[in-house]
Design a protein around this motif. Sequence first.
Motif, PDB file in Angstrom:
ATOM      1  N   ASP A 125       0.663   5.887   5.801  1.00  0.00           N
ATOM      2  CA  ASP A 125       0.052   6.673   6.878  1.00  0.00           C
ATOM      3  C   ASP A 125      -0.288   8.113   6.483  1.00  0.00           C
ATOM      4  N   GLU A 126       0.014   8.495   5.240  1.00  0.00           N
ATOM      5  CA  GLU A 126      -0.396   9.824   4.772  1.00  0.00           C
ATOM      6  C   GLU A 126      -1.902   9.781   4.527  1.00  0.00           C
ATOM      7  N   LYS A 127      -2.551  10.932   4.587  1.00  0.00           N
ATOM      8  CA  LYS A 127      -4.010  10.989   4.438  1.00  0.00           C
ATOM      9  C   LYS A 127      -4.388  11.819   3.213  1.00  0.00           C
ATOM     10  N   PHE A 128      -5.505  11.445   2.590  1.00  0.00           N
ATOM     11  CA  PHE A 128      -6.076  12.256   1.505  1.00  0.00           C
ATOM     12  C   PHE A 128      -7.587  12.120   1.554  1.00  0.00           C
ATOM     13  N   TYR A 163     -15.798   4.194   1.224  1.00  0.00           N
ATOM     14  CA  TYR A 163     -15.682   5.566   1.721  1.00  0.00           C
ATOM     15  C   TYR A 163     -16.766   6.468   1.148  1.00  0.00           C
ATOM     16  N   LYS A 164     -17.313   7.338   1.981  1.00  0.00           N
ATOM     17  CA  LYS A 164     -18.206   8.383   1.506  1.00  0.00           C
ATOM     18  C   LYS A 164     -17.374   9.421   0.761  1.00  0.00           C
ATOM     19  N   ALA A 165     -18.015  10.178  -0.128  1.00  0.00           N
ATOM     20  CA  ALA A 165     -17.327  11.228  -0.877  1.00  0.00           C
ATOM     21  C   ALA A 165     -16.629  12.189   0.077  1.00  0.00           C
ATOM     22  N   ASN A 166     -15.388  12.531  -0.244  1.00  0.00           N
ATOM     23  CA  ASN A 166     -14.549  13.444   0.533  1.00  0.00           C
ATOM     24  C   ASN A 166     -14.128  12.914   1.897  1.00  0.00           C
ATOM     25  N   ALA A 167     -14.362  11.630   2.153  1.00  0.00           N
ATOM     26  CA  ALA A 167     -13.913  11.041   3.425  1.00  0.00           C
ATOM     27  C   ALA A 167     -12.394  10.993   3.451  1.00  0.00           C
ATOM     28  N   GLU A 168     -11.828  11.011   4.644  1.00  0.00           N
ATOM     29  CA  GLU A 168     -10.377  10.939   4.797  1.00  0.00           C
ATOM     30  C   GLU A 168      -9.924   9.483   4.730  1.00  0.00           C
ATOM     31  N   VAL A 169      -8.920   9.240   3.887  1.00  0.00           N
ATOM     32  CA  VAL A 169      -8.342   7.903   3.696  1.00  0.00           C
ATOM     33  C   VAL A 169      -6.918   7.922   4.249  1.00  0.00           C
ATOM     34  N   THR A 170      -6.565   6.914   5.011  1.00  0.00           N
ATOM     35  CA  THR A 170      -5.177   6.754   5.470  1.00  0.00           C
ATOM     36  C   THR A 170      -4.516   5.715   4.580  1.00  0.00           C
ATOM     37  N   VAL A 171      -3.432   6.107   3.915  1.00  0.00           N
ATOM     38  CA  VAL A 171      -2.731   5.222   2.972  1.00  0.00           C
ATOM     39  C   VAL A 171      -2.031   4.110   3.739  1.00  0.00           C
ATOM     40  N   LEU A 172      -2.185   2.896   3.235  1.00  0.00           N
ATOM     41  CA  LEU A 172      -1.575   1.727   3.875  1.00  0.00           C
ATOM     42  C   LEU A 172      -0.117   1.579   3.450  1.00  0.00           C
ATOM     43  N   THR A 202     -13.894   3.390  -3.373  1.00  0.00           N
ATOM     44  CA  THR A 202     -12.941   2.398  -2.857  1.00  0.00           C
ATOM     45  C   THR A 202     -11.507   2.811  -3.191  1.00  0.00           C
ATOM     46  N   VAL A 203     -10.573   2.251  -2.430  1.00  0.00           N
ATOM     47  CA  VAL A 203      -9.148   2.425  -2.688  1.00  0.00           C
ATOM     48  C   VAL A 203      -8.576   1.040  -2.971  1.00  0.00           C
ATOM     49  N   THR A 204      -7.903   0.906  -4.113  1.00  0.00           N
ATOM     50  CA  THR A 204      -7.285  -0.350  -4.532  1.00  0.00           C
ATOM     51  C   THR A 204      -5.785  -0.125  -4.649  1.00  0.00           C
ATOM     52  N   TYR A 205      -5.009  -1.109  -4.238  1.00  0.00           N
ATOM     53  CA  TYR A 205      -3.545  -1.023  -4.319  1.00  0.00           C
ATOM     54  C   TYR A 205      -3.044  -1.960  -5.408  1.00  0.00           C
ATOM     55  N   ASP A 206      -2.059  -1.494  -6.186  1.00  0.00           N
ATOM     56  CA  ASP A 206      -1.501  -2.262  -7.301  1.00  0.00           C
ATOM     57  C   ASP A 206       0.012  -2.381  -7.089  1.00  0.00           C
ATOM     58  N   GLY A 207       0.543  -3.615  -7.144  1.00  0.00           N
ATOM     59  CA  GLY A 207       1.962  -3.858  -6.916  1.00  0.00           C
ATOM     60  C   GLY A 207       2.875  -3.295  -7.986  1.00  0.00           C
ATOM     61  N   GLY A 240       5.170 -11.136  -2.410  1.00  0.00           N
ATOM     62  CA  GLY A 240       4.300 -10.501  -1.427  1.00  0.00           C
ATOM     63  C   GLY A 240       2.932 -10.227  -2.009  1.00  0.00           C
ATOM     64  N   SER A 241       2.127  -9.542  -1.255  1.00  0.00           N
ATOM     65  CA  SER A 241       0.785  -9.200  -1.735  1.00  0.00           C
ATOM     66  C   SER A 241       0.491  -7.750  -1.384  1.00  0.00           C
ATOM     67  N   VAL A 242      -0.304  -7.126  -2.238  1.00  0.00           N
ATOM     68  CA  VAL A 242      -0.639  -5.724  -2.021  1.00  0.00           C
ATOM     69  C   VAL A 242      -1.560  -5.594  -0.818  1.00  0.00           C
ATOM     70  N   PRO A 243      -1.522  -4.444  -0.151  1.00  0.00           N
ATOM     71  CA  PRO A 243      -2.457  -4.229   0.952  1.00  0.00           C
ATOM     72  C   PRO A 243      -3.892  -4.215   0.430  1.00  0.00           C
ATOM     73  N   THR A 244      -4.819  -4.528   1.287  1.00  0.00           N
ATOM     74  CA  THR A 244      -6.237  -4.533   0.932  1.00  0.00           C
ATOM     75  C   THR A 244      -6.982  -3.569   1.839  1.00  0.00           C
ATOM     76  N   ASP A 245      -7.755  -2.687   1.237  1.00  0.00           N
ATOM     77  CA  ASP A 245      -8.592  -1.748   1.979  1.00  0.00           C
ATOM     78  C   ASP A 245     -10.036  -2.043   1.581  1.00  0.00           C
ATOM     79  N   ASP A 246     -10.784  -2.667   2.469  1.00  0.00           N
ATOM     80  CA  ASP A 246     -12.167  -3.059   2.178  1.00  0.00           C
ATOM     81  C   ASP A 246     -13.194  -1.976   2.522  1.00  0.00           C
TER      82      ASP A 246
END
Length: 159
Positions: free
Chosen positions: A77-80, A39-48, A19-24, A30-36
């Motif tokens: 929008d960067e990816k890792f 992800y599988k291992a080595n999957a590509e994540v797009t940063v919110l 999982t990807v968790t965002y911390d303010g 405001g509120s931090v973005p939520t990514d529910d």
Amino acid sequence: GNVALGNIKLIDASSIRYTVTYDGNGATSGSVPTDDTQYKANAEVTVLGARCLAKTGYDFAWWTTDADGNGDAYEADEKFNITGNTTLYAQWEVQTFDYSLNVTADDSEAEVELSVNGNPLAATDKIAYGSEVTITVVTNDGYNYNVSVKPLEPSLPLE
């Protein structure tokens, strides 16, 4: 000799999820973005993006994998590729403001010095949010001065 091996459990790597968790990281509104997404291992994540996340006197800069700003840095929008559960911490840059200095005096020989946080301030400098502004007037006795410094107010984020 024989070597006894206990029970060995094999794990199917394709079943591992991260999982990807965002911390303010000090955000004041405001509120931090939520990514529910799981992800599988080595999957590509797009940063919110930061959305309406805000911190008084600061602008959102980017996300990093360490709260202190070290670690990997990512912009919206960067990816890792994810290799484990990941927390992204907001990083903030202090806002600076233009200022106007208005001095009216009876004495054309007066010298006015402006300092911020104990350091002399040049006419081209900006004042950082939360700075302590000191005005020193050096003159002969008996003259009246009106000195004002007006920093621009920080803009409020759109909600």
